[in-house]
Design an enzyme around this catalytic site. Structure first.
Site, PDB file in Angstrom:
ATOM      1  N   GLU A 121      -7.084   4.267   8.003  1.00 46.47           N
ATOM      2  CA  GLU A 121      -6.982   5.829   7.822  1.00 46.47           C
ATOM      3  C   GLU A 121      -8.197   6.246   7.342  1.00 46.47           C
ATOM      4  OE1 GLU A 121      -2.264   5.011   7.606  1.00 46.47           O
ATOM      5  OE2 GLU A 121      -3.420   5.422   5.672  1.00 46.47           O
ATOM      6  N   ASN A 125       0.969  -1.225  -0.129  1.00 49.18           N
ATOM      7  CA  ASN A 125       0.108   0.047   0.000  1.00 49.18           C
ATOM      8  C   ASN A 125       0.751   1.213  -0.050  1.00 49.18           C
ATOM      9  OD1 ASN A 125      -1.916   1.935   0.495  1.00 49.18           O
ATOM     10  ND2 ASN A 125      -2.332   1.355   2.468  1.00 49.18           N
ATOM     11  N   TRP A 126       1.088   1.859  -1.146  1.00 48.89           N
ATOM     12  CA  TRP A 126       2.069   3.149  -1.403  1.00 48.89           C
ATOM     13  C   TRP A 126       1.243   4.334  -0.515  1.00 48.89           C
ATOM     14  CZ3 TRP A 126       2.990   3.304  -7.224  1.00 48.89           C
ATOM     15  CH2 TRP A 126       3.539   2.183  -7.413  1.00 48.89           C
ATOM     16  N   LYS A 127      -0.168   4.248  -0.175  1.00 50.79           N
ATOM     17  CA  LYS A 127      -0.773   5.386   0.577  1.00 50.79           C
ATOM     18  C   LYS A 127      -0.601   6.668  -0.407  1.00 50.79           C
ATOM     19  CE  LYS A 127      -0.256   3.202   4.637  1.00 50.79           C
ATOM     20  NZ  LYS A 127      -0.099   3.367   6.491  1.00 50.79           N
ATOM     21  N   HIS A 142      -9.724   0.619   5.131  1.00 52.97           N
ATOM     22  CA  HIS A 142      -8.365   1.016   6.079  1.00 52.97           C
ATOM     23  C   HIS A 142      -8.428   1.770   6.904  1.00 52.97           C
ATOM     24  CE1 HIS A 142      -4.043   2.049   6.555  1.00 52.97           C
ATOM     25  NE2 HIS A 142      -3.965   1.179   5.882  1.00 52.97           N
ATOM     26  N   SER A 153       3.961  -2.301  10.023  1.00 55.01           N
ATOM     27  CA  SER A 153       5.183  -2.364  10.108  1.00 55.01           C
ATOM     28  C   SER A 153       5.949  -3.834   9.972  1.00 55.01           C
ATOM     29  CB  SER A 153       5.705  -1.932  11.535  1.00 55.01           C
ATOM     30  OG  SER A 153       5.231  -0.589  12.014  1.00 55.01           O
ATOM     31  N   GLU A 161      -4.713  -5.487  10.704  1.00 54.22           N
ATOM     32  CA  GLU A 161      -3.808  -4.500  10.880  1.00 54.22           C
ATOM     33  C   GLU A 161      -4.367  -3.822  12.181  1.00 54.22           C
ATOM     34  OE1 GLU A 161      -2.000  -2.441   7.140  1.00 54.22           O
ATOM     35  OE2 GLU A 161      -3.921  -1.794   7.487  1.00 54.22           O
ATOM     36  N   GLY A 206       3.243  -1.540   4.388  1.00 53.02           N
ATOM     37  CA  GLY A 206       3.236   0.001   4.003  1.00 53.02           C
ATOM     38  C   GLY A 206       4.394   0.649   3.617  1.00 53.02           C
ATOM     39  N   GLY A 207       5.131   1.291   4.441  1.00 57.44           N
ATOM     40  CA  GLY A 207       6.472   2.056   4.017  1.00 57.44           C
ATOM     41  C   GLY A 207       7.480   0.968   3.353  1.00 57.44           C
ATOM     42  N   GLY A 215       2.744   2.095  10.680  1.00 54.74           N
ATOM     43  CA  GLY A 215       3.531   3.353  10.834  1.00 54.74           C
ATOM     44  C   GLY A 215       4.474   3.695  11.892  1.00 54.74           C
TER      45      GLY A 215
END
Length: 258
Positions: A103, A11-13, A101, A219, A173, A240-241, A179
């Site tokens: 967010e 997921n590049w967000k 998600h 993470s 999640e 994610g990151g 994150g």
């Protein structure tokens, strides 16, 4: 041994413009040459404005990378400024759509009713929804993390046919691990992923429960993915990151040969 093919979804967000996205997908395609992509499915979930570029790169390079949208409208079409329909994603060759998600739930006040409508909209467009569920820190501390997560699951899958339910992907999640650098232990991940599978067994059938892929997210990186994936009910990761770095994401996808 599970017959479920592991799924590693990045997921590049809200990161990377189309040029940066193109570079990342091309680099990822190169990095995946050392990964058995028959044994693990790799997907990227870019911002909407990058999807056409990703499609072109994947098709031109015959890259073993699926892709999808970070959200999906609950509506088919119409006066819904700023939204993107399932049909639009499907026309771009997308396979997946993230739904619910944390967010989206936090910043856009998405309820179980909305996530349920979006799950159904994804299926109506021929897409596979990746339904995100997971608890905030206060629920974890109170020992209510399983109860909280299963309530989100039940709301998201309400009214689905067994046929559709068997195709859905569930991403667990824990919100406190997204994150933050904090990561649930493999045992934490297994506890909730197993509870999700057991809930699906009761809501639908043993066959549906055995078919559904349950991912862990929060993470995830190459240094911890193998231990997490060693758990019986974890079928992949929503990353994610670490998915913004081609070599690192390829290492995550290639955890079996690490």
């Amino acid at each position: 041994m599970s017959s479920r093919t592991p799924l590693m979804a990045g997921n590049w967000k809200m990161n990377l413009d189309w040029k940066q996205g193109l570079a990342l997908v091309e680099d990822l395609g190169d990095a995946l040459k050392d990964v058995d992509t028959d044994a693990v499915e790799v997907a990227v979930i870019p911002p909407f404005v990058d999807i056409r570029t990703v499609q072109t790169a994947v098709e031109a390079g015959k890259l073993p990378i699926a892709y999808g949208g970070q959200d999906i409208s609950e509506h088919e079409s119409g006066a819904y400024t700023g939204e993107t329909s399932g049909q639009m994603l499907a026309a771009l060759g997308a396979t997946y759509a993230l739904v619910g998600h944390s967010e989206r739930r936090q910043y856009h006040a998405e309820t179980e009713q909305i996530t349920n409508a979006k799950v159904k909209a994804a299926f109506a467009a021929g897409l596979v929804p990746i339904l995100c569920v997971g608890e905030p820190l206060e629920e974890r501390k109170a020992g209510k993390h399983v109860e909280y997560t299963l309530a989100q699951l039940e709301g998201g899958v309400e009214g689905l046919s067994a046929e559709d339910a068997a195709k859905i992907v569930i991403a667990y999640e824990p919100v406190w691990a997204i994150g933050t650098g904090e990561v649930a232990t493999p045992e934490d991940a297994q506890e909730v992923c197993a509870a999700i599978r057991e809930a699906l067994r009761g809501l639908f059938s043993p066959e549906v429960a055995d078919a559904v892929r349950v991912l862990y997210g929060g993470s995830v990186k190459s240094s911890n993915v193998a231990e997490i994936m060693g758990k019986e009910d974890v079928d992949g990761a929503l990353v994610g990151g670490a998915s913004l770095k081609a070599d690192e994401f390829a290492k995550i996808a290639g955890y079996q040969s690490a």
